[in-house]
Structure formats: C-alpha cells, structure tokens
Design a protein around this motif. Structure first.
Motif, PDB file in Angstrom:
ATOM      1  N   ALA A 179      15.945 -35.092  20.082  1.00 49.70           N
ATOM      2  CA  ALA A 179      14.639 -35.234  20.731  1.00 49.70           C
ATOM      3  C   ALA A 179      13.533 -35.638  19.761  1.00 49.70           C
ATOM      4  O   ALA A 179      12.484 -36.123  20.190  1.00 49.70           O
ATOM      5  N   ILE A 180      13.720 -35.413  18.470  1.00 53.70           N
ATOM      6  CA  ILE A 180      12.670 -35.686  17.476  1.00 53.70           C
ATOM      7  C   ILE A 180      13.062 -36.908  16.657  1.00 53.70           C
ATOM      8  O   ILE A 180      14.132 -36.937  16.045  1.00 53.70           O
ATOM      9  N   ASP A 181      12.186 -37.904  16.647  1.00 48.74           N
ATOM     10  CA  ASP A 181      12.497 -39.162  15.951  1.00 48.74           C
ATOM     11  C   ASP A 181      12.448 -39.014  14.434  1.00 48.74           C
ATOM     12  O   ASP A 181      13.277 -39.587  13.722  1.00 48.74           O
ATOM     13  N   ASN A 182      11.465 -38.249  13.935  1.00 50.65           N
ATOM     14  CA  ASN A 182      11.347 -38.080  12.485  1.00 50.65           C
ATOM     15  C   ASN A 182      12.489 -37.189  11.989  1.00 50.65           C
ATOM     16  O   ASN A 182      12.567 -36.000  12.352  1.00 50.65           O
ATOM     17  N   PRO A 183      13.390 -37.713  11.153  1.00 47.08           N
ATOM     18  CA  PRO A 183      14.559 -36.909  10.732  1.00 47.08           C
ATOM     19  C   PRO A 183      14.193 -35.667   9.936  1.00 47.08           C
ATOM     20  O   PRO A 183      14.885 -34.648  10.022  1.00 47.08           O
ATOM     21  N   VAL A 184      13.106 -35.736   9.156  1.00 44.05           N
ATOM     22  CA  VAL A 184      12.706 -34.557   8.362  1.00 44.05           C
ATOM     23  C   VAL A 184      12.227 -33.438   9.285  1.00 44.05           C
ATOM     24  O   VAL A 184      12.619 -32.270   9.154  1.00 44.05           O
ATOM     25  N   THR A 185      11.373 -33.803  10.252  1.00 43.11           N
ATOM     26  CA  THR A 185      10.883 -32.807  11.212  1.00 43.11           C
ATOM     27  C   THR A 185      12.024 -32.268  12.070  1.00 43.11           C
ATOM     28  O   THR A 185      12.089 -31.064  12.349  1.00 43.11           O
ATOM     29  N   ALA A 186      12.921 -33.152  12.486  1.00 45.39           N
ATOM     30  CA  ALA A 186      14.061 -32.725  13.303  1.00 45.39           C
ATOM     31  C   ALA A 186      14.936 -31.750  12.534  1.00 45.39           C
ATOM     32  O   ALA A 186      15.373 -30.721  13.082  1.00 45.39           O
ATOM     33  N   ALA A 187      15.195 -32.039  11.259  1.00 45.73           N
ATOM     34  CA  ALA A 187      16.041 -31.158  10.453  1.00 45.73           C
ATOM     35  C   ALA A 187      15.402 -29.791  10.285  1.00 45.73           C
ATOM     36  O   ALA A 187      16.070 -28.751  10.398  1.00 45.73           O
ATOM     37  N   ARG A 188      14.078 -29.774  10.011  1.00 45.59           N
ATOM     38  CA  ARG A 188      13.401 -28.492   9.799  1.00 45.59           C
ATOM     39  C   ARG A 188      13.374 -27.674  11.094  1.00 45.59           C
ATOM     40  O   ARG A 188      13.650 -26.464  11.084  1.00 45.59           O
TER      41      ARG A 188
END
Length: 247
Positions: free
Chosen positions: A144-153
C-alpha cells in the motif's frame, strides 16, 4: 554476518544453497509422508483421521516460527539497519501466511469429525485466525505504501506489535478452557505422544523447515532482483528527464 549484507554476496551464497535445500525438501517430504501415511499406526480413538496431524501440527509450528523470523528481521532492520533484514521479512510473510492458512484448513478438517464442528471461537482458534489476519495486514501494508523506506518502517512496527499474539497462541490452552488438548510434544518432561507417531511428525517438521529455507532464499533473491530492476528503471527515467530538460 555483515559479509552477507552485500546483496551480491548473498546472491552467490543463496545460489549455492538452493539446490541442496530443494533436494533435501523433496527427500524429507517423501520420507515424512511415507511414515505418516503407511508406516505409523492409526490412533486407537481417532483412527486414520489422526494422520491430518502430520500436516496440521508442522504447519502450525512453522506459522509461529516464520512470524518470529519476520519479527526478528524487523527488529534488526529498525535497530541495526541491516540492508537485507527488510528483504528477509517481506520475503517470509507470504510463506508464513501459507503455513497459517494450511494449519487453519487442516484444523477444520480434523476438528469436524473429532469435535462435530468445523469451527469454534475458542482461544487457540481465534488467536491463530488473528495471526493469519496480521500476516495479511503485513503483506498489504508493504503493497500500500509506494515509498520503500516508509513501507519497511511501517511494516516492521506492525510485525513487532503483532508479536503480542504469539504467547497468546502458545499459552491459550493453558490460560483458558479450550477444545484443544494441552501440549504433548514440547513440554516439561518427555513428550506424551508415542514414538511411532513422533518420528513421522518430526520428519514432516524437518520437511517443512527445509521447504521454508528453500522458499525464503528463492523469494529473497526474487525481491533483490526486483529491487535492482526498479532502481534501473528509476535511473533510466531520471536520464530521460535530464535529456528532455537539456533540449
């Protein structure tokens, strides 16, 4: 450990291990299914229905084990920023969801002839269903989250919060009245299950473990290759934009 933080080093290691892990998976499943279906006795009360146990119990164990792998990788990612931790956690999630679904499904097929019902909302079944939903939520959050850093966190925080459900699943049969029997293998003292059933159970458990290693390495390689493709595509788009601006 940090030697293999380099994706190229990890790819070489995984490529060397995968054929052996795949071969071991096949051998262990053949041996385990032979003992489970032909070389172990029927239960004196449950008859041949007890053979569902050889799929149900290892699947349930692996569902919990895989979630602990995800939680451990998530903690490693948040604290030590290991570059492969997020890859490992994301790769393990669909495998764990599959184990959980298999445990729930085989439990229903085992429960109907033994308990007279496909499902009851007792503590063990409900907490295990919650685990399945946590797996689905974890997978959906990554997508659901495009930014991989934000998605991972975000996914790592969800995985760590979801750990509270693990001891509930483990001790639910001790804390509340439930249709499930208490632990008969991993308990104080010796297992209460007969050796003739314990052997195929552990063979199937080892087979599920070998399958997990095989799929985990395969999925981590796929995730790394996909990340590499995305990086190349992003670089190509950036070059195209700079070329357009220069015209």
């Amino acid at each position: 450990m940090y030697k293999y933080a380099n994706p190229a080093e990890f790819q070489r290691l995984a490529q060397a291990i995968l054929p052996w892990a795949g071969g071991l998976t096949v051998i262990l499943f053949v041996a385990g299914l032979y003992f489970a279906l032909f070389a172990s006795p029927a239960d004196y009360q449950q008859g041949d229905t007890v053979r569902i146990m050889y799929l149900h119990v290892p699947a349930a164990w692996m569902a919990l084990f895989t979630y602990m792998v995800i939680a451990g990788a998530s903690i490693t990612s948040l604290i030590w920023k290991h570059p492969l931790a997020d890859v490992a956690a994301r790769a393990a999630a669909p495998i764990g969801a599959g184990f959980t679904a298999l445990a729930l499904l085989t439990g229903m097929f085992w429960g109907e002839p033994m308990w007279g019902t496909w499902w009851v909302w007792d503590a063990r079944l409900t907490s295990f269903l919650v685990l399945f939903f946590i797996y689905l939520g974890y997978i959906a959050l990554w997508d659901a989250i495009d930014n991989p850093v934000t998605a991972a966190r975000s996914a790592a925080i969800l995985a760590i919060v979801g750990m509270v459900n693990i001891p509930i699943i483990k001790f639910s049969v001790d804390w509340w009245n439930t249709l499930h029997q208490p632990a008969s293998v991993f308990k104080m003292g010796k297992p209460t299950i007969d050796t003739s059933m314990l052997i195929p159970l552990f063979l199937m458990f080892l087979a599920f473990n070998a399958y997990f290693v095989t799929m985990q390495l395969w999925r981590m390689r796929a995730e790394l290759n996909l990340a590499k493709i995305r990086a190349l595509e992003a670089a190509a788009r950036a070059r195209a934009e700079r070329a357009e601006e220069a015209l």
